[in-house]
Design a protein around this motif. Structure first.
Motif, PDB file in Angstrom:
ATOM      1  N   ARG A 159       0.834  -1.208   0.000  1.00 52.50           N
ATOM      2  CA  ARG A 159       0.000   0.000   0.000  1.00 52.50           C
ATOM      3  C   ARG A 159       0.869   1.259   0.000  1.00 52.50           C
ATOM      4  O   ARG A 159       0.588   2.229  -0.707  1.00 52.50           O
ATOM      5  CB  ARG A 159      -0.904   0.013   1.224  1.00 52.50           C
ATOM      6  N   MET A 160       1.901   1.255   0.841  1.00 53.27           N
ATOM      7  CA  MET A 160       2.779   2.426   0.928  1.00 53.27           C
ATOM      8  C   MET A 160       3.477   2.672  -0.417  1.00 53.27           C
ATOM      9  O   MET A 160       3.588   3.809  -0.877  1.00 53.27           O
ATOM     10  CB  MET A 160       3.836   2.241   2.017  1.00 53.27           C
ATOM     11  N   VAL A 161       3.931   1.576  -1.036  1.00 51.31           N
ATOM     12  CA  VAL A 161       4.616   1.697  -2.321  1.00 51.31           C
ATOM     13  C   VAL A 161       3.671   2.288  -3.361  1.00 51.31           C
ATOM     14  O   VAL A 161       4.063   3.142  -4.171  1.00 51.31           O
ATOM     15  CB  VAL A 161       5.155   0.330  -2.786  1.00 51.31           C
ATOM     16  N   GLU A 162       2.420   1.860  -3.354  1.00 53.87           N
ATOM     17  CA  GLU A 162       1.453   2.372  -4.314  1.00 53.87           C
ATOM     18  C   GLU A 162       1.245   3.878  -4.147  1.00 53.87           C
ATOM     19  O   GLU A 162       1.134   4.625  -5.132  1.00 53.87           O
ATOM     20  CB  GLU A 162       0.123   1.631  -4.156  1.00 53.87           C
ATOM     21  N   ILE A 163       1.210   4.339  -2.897  1.00 50.53           N
ATOM     22  CA  ILE A 163       1.044   5.769  -2.642  1.00 50.53           C
ATOM     23  C   ILE A 163       2.268   6.540  -3.142  1.00 50.53           C
ATOM     24  O   ILE A 163       2.141   7.604  -3.762  1.00 50.53           O
ATOM     25  CB  ILE A 163       0.804   6.022  -1.142  1.00 50.53           C
ATOM     26  N   VAL A 164       3.462   6.006  -2.877  1.00 49.67           N
ATOM     27  CA  VAL A 164       4.680   6.681  -3.319  1.00 49.67           C
ATOM     28  C   VAL A 164       4.722   6.729  -4.847  1.00 49.67           C
ATOM     29  O   VAL A 164       5.147   7.727  -5.447  1.00 49.67           O
ATOM     30  CB  VAL A 164       5.929   5.998  -2.744  1.00 49.67           C
ATOM     31  N   ARG A 165       4.296   5.660  -5.508  1.00 51.15           N
ATOM     32  CA  ARG A 165       4.273   5.664  -6.977  1.00 51.15           C
ATOM     33  C   ARG A 165       3.319   6.737  -7.496  1.00 51.15           C
ATOM     34  O   ARG A 165       3.629   7.444  -8.471  1.00 51.15           O
ATOM     35  CB  ARG A 165       3.859   4.294  -7.518  1.00 51.15           C
ATOM     36  N   ALA A 166       2.155   6.891  -6.854  1.00 51.61           N
ATOM     37  CA  ALA A 166       1.234   7.955  -7.252  1.00 51.61           C
ATOM     38  C   ALA A 166       1.849   9.321  -6.988  1.00 51.61           C
ATOM     39  O   ALA A 166       1.699  10.259  -7.787  1.00 51.61           O
ATOM     40  CB  ALA A 166      -0.089   7.810  -6.499  1.00 51.61           C
ATOM     41  N   PHE A 167       2.577   9.438  -5.878  1.00 48.26           N
ATOM     42  CA  PHE A 167       3.246  10.692  -5.546  1.00 48.26           C
ATOM     43  C   PHE A 167       4.305  11.030  -6.591  1.00 48.26           C
ATOM     44  O   PHE A 167       4.566  12.209  -6.865  1.00 48.26           O
ATOM     45  CB  PHE A 167       3.876  10.571  -4.161  1.00 48.26           C
ATOM     46  N   ALA A 168       4.916   9.997  -7.188  1.00 44.31           N
ATOM     47  CA  ALA A 168       5.959  10.207  -8.192  1.00 44.31           C
ATOM     48  C   ALA A 168       5.438  10.919  -9.432  1.00 44.31           C
ATOM     49  O   ALA A 168       6.218  11.481 -10.205  1.00 44.31           O
ATOM     50  CB  ALA A 168       6.590   8.871  -8.590  1.00 44.31           C
ATOM     51  N   LEU A 169       4.132  10.903  -9.631  1.00 41.02           N
ATOM     52  CA  LEU A 169       3.534  11.613 -10.761  1.00 41.02           C
ATOM     53  C   LEU A 169       3.551  13.127 -10.553  1.00 41.02           C
ATOM     54  O   LEU A 169       3.183  13.878 -11.457  1.00 41.02           O
ATOM     55  CB  LEU A 169       2.087  11.147 -10.969  1.00 41.02           C
ATOM     56  N   ARG A 170       3.938  13.548  -9.333  1.00 40.54           N
ATOM     57  CA  ARG A 170       3.929  14.971  -8.957  1.00 40.54           C
ATOM     58  C   ARG A 170       2.552  15.595  -9.141  1.00 40.54           C
ATOM     59  O   ARG A 170       2.388  16.629  -9.803  1.00 40.54           O
ATOM     60  CB  ARG A 170       4.977  15.757  -9.757  1.00 40.54           C
ATOM     61  N   PRO A 171       1.538  14.989  -8.547  1.00 38.76           N
ATOM     62  CA  PRO A 171       0.186  15.525  -8.728  1.00 38.76           C
ATOM     63  C   PRO A 171      -0.022  16.794  -7.895  1.00 38.76           C
ATOM     64  O   PRO A 171       0.632  17.010  -6.877  1.00 38.76           O
ATOM     65  CB  PRO A 171      -0.702  14.391  -8.193  1.00 38.76           C
ATOM     66  N   LYS A 172      -0.960  17.615  -8.349  1.00 43.43           N
ATOM     67  CA  LYS A 172      -1.398  18.738  -7.524  1.00 43.43           C
ATOM     68  C   LYS A 172      -2.354  18.235  -6.440  1.00 43.43           C
ATOM     69  O   LYS A 172      -2.412  18.777  -5.341  1.00 43.43           O
ATOM     70  CB  LYS A 172      -2.095  19.784  -8.389  1.00 43.43           C
ATOM     71  N   ALA A 192       0.020   6.800   8.312  1.00 43.57           N
ATOM     72  CA  ALA A 192      -0.169   8.171   8.791  1.00 43.57           C
ATOM     73  C   ALA A 192       1.080   9.008   8.543  1.00 43.57           C
ATOM     74  O   ALA A 192       0.994  10.175   8.124  1.00 43.57           O
ATOM     75  CB  ALA A 192      -0.531   8.163  10.278  1.00 43.57           C
ATOM     76  N   ALA A 193       2.254   8.408   8.760  1.00 39.70           N
ATOM     77  CA  ALA A 193       3.510   9.129   8.519  1.00 39.70           C
ATOM     78  C   ALA A 193       3.681   9.443   7.035  1.00 39.70           C
ATOM     79  O   ALA A 193       4.137  10.535   6.669  1.00 39.70           O
ATOM     80  CB  ALA A 193       4.684   8.298   9.036  1.00 39.70           C
ATOM     81  N   VAL A 194       3.317   8.500   6.166  1.00 43.64           N
ATOM     82  CA  VAL A 194       3.412   8.714   4.720  1.00 43.64           C
ATOM     83  C   VAL A 194       2.479   9.844   4.290  1.00 43.64           C
ATOM     84  O   VAL A 194       2.847  10.715   3.488  1.00 43.64           O
ATOM     85  CB  VAL A 194       3.085   7.413   3.962  1.00 43.64           C
ATOM     86  N   LEU A 195       1.259   9.867   4.839  1.00 47.51           N
ATOM     87  CA  LEU A 195       0.304  10.909   4.483  1.00 47.51           C
ATOM     88  C   LEU A 195       0.790  12.279   4.937  1.00 47.51           C
ATOM     89  O   LEU A 195       0.681  13.271   4.194  1.00 47.51           O
ATOM     90  CB  LEU A 195      -1.062  10.602   5.116  1.00 47.51           C
ATOM     91  N   ARG A 196       1.346  12.342   6.128  1.00 43.68           N
ATOM     92  CA  ARG A 196       1.868  13.628   6.612  1.00 43.68           C
ATOM     93  C   ARG A 196       3.048  14.093   5.765  1.00 43.68           C
ATOM     94  O   ARG A 196       3.192  15.290   5.495  1.00 43.68           O
ATOM     95  CB  ARG A 196       2.279  13.494   8.082  1.00 43.68           C
ATOM     96  N   GLN A 197       3.884  13.150   5.331  1.00 43.75           N
ATOM     97  CA  GLN A 197       5.025  13.514   4.504  1.00 43.75           C
ATOM     98  C   GLN A 197       4.562  14.048   3.148  1.00 43.75           C
ATOM     99  O   GLN A 197       5.120  15.024   2.619  1.00 43.75           O
ATOM    100  CB  GLN A 197       5.945  12.316   4.311  1.00 43.75           C
ATOM    101  N   ALA A 198       3.541  13.411   2.570  1.00 40.81           N
ATOM    102  CA  ALA A 198       3.006  13.889   1.294  1.00 40.81           C
ATOM    103  C   ALA A 198       2.493  15.315   1.430  1.00 40.81           C
ATOM    104  O   ALA A 198       2.762  16.176   0.583  1.00 40.81           O
ATOM    105  CB  ALA A 198       1.900  12.957   0.808  1.00 40.81           C
ATOM    106  N   ARG A 199       1.759  15.571   2.500  1.00 49.51           N
ATOM    107  CA  ARG A 199       1.242  16.926   2.727  1.00 49.51           C
ATOM    108  C   ARG A 199       2.386  17.910   2.960  1.00 49.51           C
ATOM    109  O   ARG A 199       2.353  19.044   2.458  1.00 49.51           O
ATOM    110  CB  ARG A 199       0.287  16.931   3.914  1.00 49.51           C
ATOM    111  N   ALA A 200       3.415  17.484   3.691  1.00 45.60           N
ATOM    112  CA  ALA A 200       4.562  18.359   3.962  1.00 45.60           C
ATOM    113  C   ALA A 200       5.297  18.729   2.685  1.00 45.60           C
ATOM    114  O   ALA A 200       5.948  19.776   2.625  1.00 45.60           O
ATOM    115  CB  ALA A 200       5.523  17.680   4.947  1.00 45.60           C
ATOM    116  N   GLN A 201       5.193  17.878   1.656  1.00 49.87           N
ATOM    117  CA  GLN A 201       5.847  18.149   0.376  1.00 49.87           C
ATOM    118  C   GLN A 201       4.990  19.049  -0.522  1.00 49.87           C
ATOM    119  O   GLN A 201       5.343  19.301  -1.667  1.00 49.87           O
ATOM    120  CB  GLN A 201       6.158  16.841  -0.348  1.00 49.87           C
ATOM    121  N   GLY A 202       3.851  19.506   0.001  1.00 42.45           N
ATOM    122  CA  GLY A 202       3.029  20.453  -0.735  1.00 42.45           C
ATOM    123  C   GLY A 202       1.933  19.847  -1.575  1.00 42.45           C
ATOM    124  O   GLY A 202       1.262  20.568  -2.324  1.00 42.45           O
TER     125      GLY A 202
END
Length: 255
Positions: A159-172, A192-202
């Motif tokens: 699940r975490m890997v899938e989220i990171v792969r989606a994040f790699a698309l640099r979505p808004k 929860a840590a992954v979600l907070r990191q995604a938000r911290a990256q803008g």
């Protein structure tokens, strides 16, 4: 200030069933916005309407200042809206690094001839994607599994890997559909840590989730659906004490 995502009076019926009824909400940029509700509340239907996998009967969806209602899913994705699904969509025989590289490669402007003949431009793009994928895995504390086949990982880690792969698309805007489904308590903490990191990256995150405890710890604002209609909207503190939510969904105040 208008939201990054603006949904206005969105409605969808399946025969005589009203799955989503006159739903309106706004997601400001840079926050984690969650949608909760009991089974059958219309959460996934709403998600599919926003991301273009279903056509609305009426209403409007505006993303980044323009109407996207009626756009096909691939056009919405190119505009900067990425999503995950309830079912895993990883390539199990590829390594974690290679899976994330797929997300990075989606932004690369190389033609099929470059890929077929392995041109210098294609080789340079591969090197760039590999470097970016390793950077993202390190950012999300997944670099230790970079060279492991994704299919051999525990479900929660996939699940975490899938989220990171989606994040790699640099979505808004990143849409996550039930990411905590099937996760154990330790994996939910990592999520929860992954979600907070995604938000911290803008990156703005729109999350549909059954796990109320998780939502209350990570969300900035929450929309509550019940039988396809908006029951309440507000901060976690407001939702926890909202009388209609307590009665219809939570059952009691969340401490």
């Amino acid at each position: 200030m208008p939201g990054l995502l603006e949904v206005r009076r969105l409605t969808k019926r399946f025969g005589g069933v009203q799955a989503v009824v006159d739903v309106s909400f706004s997601v400001p940029p840079g926050i984690l916005y969650a949608v909760i509700g009991p089974n059958g509340a219309g959460k996934t239907t709403l998600f599919n309407l926003v991301s273009g996998y279903l056509a609305a009967d009426s209403g409007e969806v505006r993303f980044n200042g323009q109407s996207i209602r009626g756009w096909p899913a691939h056009r919405i994705a190119r505009a900067g809206l990425a999503r995950t699904f309830q079912n895993l969509e990883l390539f199990p025989g590829m390594t974690v690094l290679e899976n994330v590289m797929v997300g990075c490669d989606a932004r690369v402007r190389c033609g099929w001839l470059d890929a077929l003949f392995g041109t210098g431009r294609r080789r340079a793009a591969n090197a760039t994607s590999r470097e970016e994928a390793r950077r993202l895995l390190a950012l999300f504390s997944l670099d230790g599994v970079a060279d492991i086949p994704a299919g051999s990982l525990a479900y929660g880690m996939q699940r975490m890997v899938e989220i990171v792969r989606a994040f790699a698309l640099r979505p808004k805007l990143l849409l996550l559909d039930e990411p905590a489904a099937g996760l154990n308590p330790a994996e939910r903490q990592q999520l929860a840590a992954v979600l907070r990191q995604a938000r911290a990256q803008g990156v703005t995150v729109l999350l549909v989730e059954h796990d109320v405890d998780l939502v209350m710890t990570v969300a900035d604002r929450i929309l509550v659906l019940d039988q396809g209609r908006v029951l309440a909207e507000g901060t976690p503190e407001e939702i926890q004490t909202h009388p209609a939510v307590v009665a219809a969904y939570l059952g009691e105040e969340v401490s």
